[in-house]
Design an enzyme around this catalytic site. Sequence first.
Site, PDB file in Angstrom:
ATOM      1  CG  HIS A 126      22.088   4.664   8.259  1.00  0.00           C
ATOM      2  ND1 HIS A 126      23.028   3.879   7.612  1.00  0.00           N
ATOM      3  CD2 HIS A 126      22.753   5.777   8.684  1.00  0.00           C
ATOM      4  CE1 HIS A 126      24.197   4.501   7.639  1.00  0.00           C
ATOM      5  NE2 HIS A 126      24.061   5.639   8.279  1.00  0.00           N
TER       6      HIS A 126
ATOM      7  CB  CYS B 281      23.740   8.449  13.032  1.00  0.00           C
ATOM      8  SG  CYS B 281      22.864   9.662  12.032  1.00  0.00           S
TER       9      CYS B 281
ATOM     10  CD  GLN C 245      25.207   5.485  12.812  1.00  0.00           C
ATOM     11  OE1 GLN C 245      25.833   5.908  11.851  1.00  0.00           O
ATOM     12  NE2 GLN C 245      25.710   5.449  14.030  1.00  0.00           N
TER      13      GLN C 245
ATOM     14  CG  ASP D 100      19.650  11.734  11.871  1.00  0.00           C
ATOM     15  OD1 ASP D 100      20.715  12.353  11.680  1.00  0.00           O
ATOM     16  OD2 ASP D 100      19.133  10.983  11.008  1.00  0.00           O
TER      17      ASP D 100
ATOM     18  NE  ARG E 128      28.131   2.989  10.418  1.00  0.00           N
ATOM     19  CZ  ARG E 128      27.783   3.826   9.424  1.00  0.00           C
ATOM     20  NH1 ARG E 128      27.483   5.079   9.691  1.00  0.00           N
ATOM     21  NH2 ARG E 128      27.693   3.400   8.173  1.00  0.00           N
TER      22      ARG E 128
ATOM     23  NE  ARG F 145      25.378   6.867   3.024  1.00  0.00           N
ATOM     24  CZ  ARG F 145      25.753   7.535   4.130  1.00  0.00           C
ATOM     25  NH1 ARG F 145      26.122   8.799   4.038  1.00  0.00           N
ATOM     26  NH2 ARG F 145      25.746   6.944   5.304  1.00  0.00           N
TER      27      ARG F 145
HETATM   28  N1  NVA Z   1      19.174  10.908   8.386  1.00  0.00           N
HETATM   29  C1  NVA Z   1      20.464  11.329   7.895  1.00  0.00           C
HETATM   30  C2  NVA Z   1      21.512  10.356   8.291  1.00  0.00           C
HETATM   31  C3  NVA Z   1      22.902  10.708   7.844  1.00  0.00           C
HETATM   32  C4  NVA Z   1      23.919   9.681   8.222  1.00  0.00           C
HETATM   33  C5  NVA Z   1      20.399  11.434   6.380  1.00  0.00           C
HETATM   34  O1  NVA Z   1      19.762  10.592   5.740  1.00  0.00           O
HETATM   35  O2  NVA Z   1      20.958  12.400   5.845  1.00  0.00           O
HETATM   36  N1   CP Z   2      26.383   8.335  10.209  1.00  0.00           N
HETATM   37  C1   CP Z   2      26.741   8.247   8.931  1.00  0.00           C
HETATM   38  O1   CP Z   2      26.278   7.373   8.183  1.00  0.00           O
HETATM   39  O2   CP Z   2      27.660   9.172   8.544  1.00  0.00           O
HETATM   40  P1   CP Z   2      28.145   9.481   7.060  1.00  0.00           P
HETATM   41  O3   CP Z   2      27.001  10.146   6.338  1.00  0.00           O
HETATM   42  O4   CP Z   2      29.307  10.406   7.243  1.00  0.00           O
HETATM   43  O5   CP Z   2      28.533   8.203   6.383  1.00  0.00           O
END
Ligand code: NVA
Ligand code: CP
Length: 300
Positions: free
Chosen positions: A131, A257, A134, A217, A285, A104
């Site tokens: 992502h 998500c 997800q 989101d 997930r 990540r």
């Molecule tokens: N769009 C959000 C998703 C978090 C799971 C982010 O990138 O923070």
């Molecule tokens: N939806 C998701 O990826 O959540 P986290 O940021 O908690 O991993």
Amino acid sequence: MQPRHFLTLEDCSAEELLGILRRASELRRVHTEGTPHEPLRGRVLGMIFEKSSTRTRVSFEAGMTQLGGSAIFLSPRDTQLGRGEPIEDTARVLSRMVDVVMIRTAAHDNVTRFAAYSRVPVINGLTDDAHPCQLLADLQTYIEHRGDIRGRTVAWLGDGNNMCRSYIRAAQIFDFGLRIGCPAEYAPQDSGIDGERIQVVADPVEAVRDADLVVTDVWASMGFEDEQQQRLDAFRPYQVNAALMAHAADDAAFMHCLPAHRDEEVTAEVLEGPQSLVWDEAENRLHAQKALLEFLLLGE
Ligand code: NVA
Ligand code: CP
């Protein structure tokens, strides 16, 4: 042999993705019944997190344990990556020690560079562009609750962010319509927007009209917190609330998500309401990623 990676949904064919989704539902059943299933005994997942996470970390770690393997959490704070060791060197070293790597990070280029030097499969656990894990969970959840997503209409409300872009990929692969309700300045820059199957519309009501699935989101993704106030102002008309949901199909589902900001991008009423699938979506997930790990490591 080159390892299979999962950096975007396009790394798999539609048939492979459908196979992973079917397997994910089977693994959900196996897990719920309490039947032990440990095909990854002795296998190790390395997890590099350069951004925060609850679901991704816990689902990968629990999933590896349930499959008989184990996972190692690595953050830049306590690895040499945080002190400037190149990604290419880290990839070559880690991939001689573990069997699969999840990353990540912010720049998508980080995962593609890592994958280019890795001997083992690399999974994108979220970048600023995508992502895909997800989306596996979202698609699994939709199919489990409503059946085939092909030919359906999905409305995306809010930021044209990483999740939105993964929905664009999914719409192309799974052949559903996608209406992105978004202010022009936050629209995703993506060649997949063809104005037919995948459209960007400024009017949130037009975006959700008769939609089978409504998705949103956070308005300020990780790394964009400095823009919080201007984003609150720009996205306010795109909040998913009961009045907006009333324009969607009668049996429309709602997904997010998570983490969610109640009464920003979605009201508590919708998030906790009967159309919301968010808790199954979050649980999936776990099952979807276990199916992905089996696919990448065992070729199943
Ligand atoms: N769009 C959000 C998703 C978090 C799971 C982010 O990138 O923070
Ligand atoms: N939806 C998701 O990826 O959540 P986290 O940021 O908690 O991993």
